[in-house]
Design an enzyme around this catalytic site. Structure first.
Site, short mmCIF file in Angstrom:
data_model
loop_
_atom_site.label_atom_id
_atom_site.label_comp_id
_atom_site.label_asym_id
_atom_site.label_seq_id
_atom_site.Cartn_x
_atom_site.Cartn_y
_atom_site.Cartn_z
N GLU A 44 0.85 -1.20 0.00
CA GLU A 44 0.00 0.00 0.00
C GLU A 44 0.88 1.25 0.00
OE1 GLU A 44 -3.50 1.92 2.87
OE2 GLU A 44 -1.99 0.59 3.74
N LYS A 110 -9.60 2.74 -1.97
CA LYS A 110 -9.77 2.12 -0.66
C LYS A 110 -11.13 2.47 -0.06
CE LYS A 110 -7.17 1.66 3.69
NZ LYS A 110 -5.98 2.19 4.41
N CYS A 144 -5.40 -2.84 2.80
CA CYS A 144 -5.09 -2.75 4.22
C CYS A 144 -6.31 -2.83 5.15
CB CYS A 144 -4.28 -1.48 4.48
SG CYS A 144 -3.31 -1.53 6.01
#
Length: 258
Positions: A44, A110, A144
């Site tokens: 990431e 995200k 994540c």
């Protein structure tokens, strides 16, 4: 013959808020790949580290990094995946890019921004999943903190591979290990997690634990050091397991409303 997908997981430290230096760092690491691979996976925010100060990054750097990804993918004849700080005017996104060997990019923003670090106040959250068809596999890439939310990752699309790119810190690494395994088991899919190592510009330490789990939650690759980690996924293994254990047929039917 059943499709196979050869992966290279690049576990590395990151240079704080310095895209040019990180591009050079990863180019050097990718050049050490000696095996014939189909997909190279980076962490990431691989060009900056997990910064909450995107204004410190020159506006053109995100485009430069995407062009770099296209160049590397074409040179290696392999797809490249990782997330970066991406700006759209005054709006910033933690955006994942999947670039195929022909240099064609696809993106995912995200969905779950990390409130503990204030990511939700800096980066615009995404609203839709990305499903990729590549080399005979259906792939769902996430980022994540998304790992903590099983509903978002739920395998209602019959994907084969779930990929998480991350900056997951050492104090909570047990959760990373446990949740990667859980996502593989509950979704009956390969689950791949690529984390960074080292210490970032804010003093947070990262211990890697990049790993791959099969459809039954067996760990088939793992590392805690700076290295390129290799593994091969086999479509036939997914089909055999799902035909024998039809657990996905009993999954709950639902729609996300937000």
């Amino acid at each position: 013959m059943s499709p196979k997908l050869k992966l290279a997981l690049v576990q590395s430290h990151l240079i704080w808020e310095d895209p040019e230096a990180n591009r050079a760092l990863f180019e050097e690491k990718i050049q050490t790949i000696t095996e014939d691979v189909d997909l190279i996976i980076l962490p990431e925010m691989f060009s900056t580290g997990f910064t909450m100060n995107p204004e410190n990054i020159e506006a053109e750097e995100d485009r430069k990094t995407v062009e770099w990804m296209r160049k590397v993918a074409e040179q290696c004849n392999a797809a490249l995946i990782g997330s970066i700080v991406f700006s759209e005017g005054k709006t910033y996104r933690n955006r994942l890019f999947f670039v195929d060997p022909n240099g064609n990019p696809k993106t995912y923003d995200k969905r779950h921004t990390f409130t503990l670090a204030g990511e939700d106040k800096v980066y615009e959250a995404g609203t839709s999943k990305l499903l990729l068809e590549y080399k005979g596999f259906k792939i769902c890439p996430l980022i994540c903190y998304d790992l903590r939310f099983p509903v978002w990752a739920r395998n209602v699309e019959n994907y084969d591979v779930l990929i998480y790119v991350a900056n997951w810190p050492k104090p909570r690494i047990a959760a990373w290990d446990t949740l990667l395994k859980a996502r593989a088991i509950e979704n009956m899919a390969y689950c791949v997690g690529v984390n960074r190592i080292g210490v970032d510009g804010l003093g947070y330490e990262y211990s890697g634990h990049s790993a791959v789990y099969d459809t039954l939650g067996n760990q088939i690759a793992y590392s805690e050091k700076k290295e390129v980690l290799y593994t091969t996924l086999e479509k036939n293994d997914i089909d055999i397991t799902r035909n024998k254990l039809k657990f996905l047929e009993d999954r709950d039917d639902f729609n996300l409303v937000k």
